[in-house]
Scaffold this active site. Sequence first.
Site, PDB file in Angstrom:
ATOM      1  N   ASN A 433       0.662  -1.279  -0.050  1.00 38.22           N
ATOM      2  CA  ASN A 433      -0.160   0.223  -0.070  1.00 38.22           C
ATOM      3  C   ASN A 433       0.958   1.146   0.206  1.00 38.22           C
ATOM      4  OD1 ASN A 433       0.080  -0.860   3.480  1.00 38.22           O
ATOM      5  ND2 ASN A 433      -0.611   1.289   2.795  1.00 38.22           N
ATOM      6  N   CYS A 434       0.396   2.437  -0.654  1.00 35.96           N
ATOM      7  CA  CYS A 434       0.965   3.502  -1.052  1.00 35.96           C
ATOM      8  C   CYS A 434       0.503   4.047   0.200  1.00 35.96           C
ATOM      9  CB  CYS A 434       1.294   4.288  -1.942  1.00 35.96           C
ATOM     10  SG  CYS A 434      -0.097   4.457  -2.897  1.00 35.96           S
ATOM     11  N   ILE A 435       0.422   5.878  -0.090  1.00 36.12           N
ATOM     12  CA  ILE A 435      -0.821   6.673   1.490  1.00 36.12           C
ATOM     13  C   ILE A 435      -2.579   6.229   1.433  1.00 36.12           C
ATOM     14  CG2 ILE A 435      -1.168   9.343   1.594  1.00 36.12           C
ATOM     15  CD1 ILE A 435       1.685   9.325   1.134  1.00 36.12           C
ATOM     16  N   THR A 436      -2.624   6.088  -0.210  1.00 36.39           N
ATOM     17  CA  THR A 436      -3.782   5.901   0.176  1.00 36.39           C
ATOM     18  C   THR A 436      -4.406   5.019  -0.888  1.00 36.39           C
ATOM     19  OG1 THR A 436      -3.322   7.464  -2.256  1.00 36.39           O
ATOM     20  CG2 THR A 436      -3.946   8.809  -0.413  1.00 36.39           C
ATOM     21  N   ARG A 437      -3.830   3.710  -0.859  1.00 40.23           N
ATOM     22  CA  ARG A 437      -4.195   3.418  -2.275  1.00 40.23           C
ATOM     23  C   ARG A 437      -3.306   1.613  -1.898  1.00 40.23           C
ATOM     24  NH1 ARG A 437      -2.912   5.227  -8.587  1.00 40.23           N
ATOM     25  NH2 ARG A 437      -4.025   7.161  -8.135  1.00 40.23           N
TER      26      ARG A 437
END
Length: 489
Positions: A433-437
């Site tokens: 995961n990244c910051i939003t996905r």
Amino acid sequence: MKFLQKLGKSLMLPVATLPICGILMGIGYLLCPGTMQGFAEGYTLSVAEQIGYYLVKAGGAVIDNMAILFAIGVGVGMSEDNDGTGGLAALVSWLMITNLLSTANVSVIRTLTEDATLAFDKIQNPFIGIIAGIIGALCYNRFKSTKLPDWLSFFSGKRCVAIVAGVVSIIVSVVLLFVWPIVFTGLVMLGEGIANLGAFGAGLYAFFNRLLIPFGLHHALNNVFWFDTIGLGDLTHFWAGDTSADVTWSLGMYMSGFFPCMMFGVPGAALAMVHTAKPGKKQAAIGLVASAAIAAFVCGVTEPFEFGFMFLAPALYLVYAILYGIFSVVTTLVGFRAGFSFSAGATDLLFSASLPAAQNTWMIIPLGIAAFIIFYVVFRFAIVKFDLKTPGREDDDQEAEKKVVLSNDNFTEVAKIILEGVGGKENVTSIDNCITRLRLEIKDYTKVDEKKIKSAGVAGVIRPGKTSVQVIVGTKVQFVADEFKKLCK
């Protein structure tokens, strides 16, 4: 490409420690310049100098050990689940490789030439750190679930990762035993050839010096030009009080070109990054590059700036290296000469200006103004023209995605629906995961049901390829990702 992207993302973790180190060292050198030039026997430091000395050593403690931080950062960042076991395995790999390939140990099993000795003296470099990190991460990803016979069951699973990494590191060390001296010697030979090209050679040296920074291999070239590896020693002769009449080249020509680039070019490029950052991300960009620009100006510490974008925009880093080459040619031709004992910052410029080999140091003003403008214009044009992902322009954390509000705060339930929508845990091969996905790798794309996934209340679903699914969750993605991983175990 995905491998390189993940590697770049992993390197950002240790890189984030560099700006504060650069600032500490910059302040420290201003308070205690004797840290660079040494103290006379019996000299007593004032209180301000004592503080400066400790600040320099505090910052240097991290910068001087970036190779180890790279190993651990890559080991953790490239491991599935970002598990610390990968970082531990990477550290084991680093210790194994650097110990086995230390000059003292290698000299026991083979006779070393002078070139090979120099190569193994420089084995503790960022390139080896990155290799160790990759070994640790790959061993974790491959062996984290290994089941051994009952009599060895204690070493099953994650406990065997570091052991396997150690074995792999021995094999890699055997390969490097023969390969590393060749690579290092090749770079030294390149330096010897460049040294015969005058001002153009100084530009080539500066270009390759910057280009090799990501791998730590610039030390090979530095030994050729700065120290007496092949009879040059630009740095040692400069600080010994010699002049160009005492040597066979224009003394200082292999250091002078770095001053306008580091002191003024880096701040110009940093300003371009701030101006081209996305509206909602300018403050974040300022936080990353402003301190790096200050560190570059004061004491010539450029790694915080360089590692902040070299893996995000490698083509731009190539342009950056070319600009160093151009300015080194120009400074050599116009007769600006300055030297450094640490790096090409304002502190070294100030204290080298009184040495016999220094010439036309006032020219740092016009050269610096030119560097600031050219770096700014080139960086701004390249970033906008080619939509480069410099700090503040990354796609991973779009402001619109940050504002997404998950319709259901039952993260376990959201994760269950998403998992069902991607075809169950048997269809999932990788979770990140990244910051939003929520970023997923899958086996069979035909099993993905986007409607089902969206019914979890997420903002959207993106499918970059047949084996990739990205679910836009918003800033609460970490909680969903944690539950998703639990469900897939």
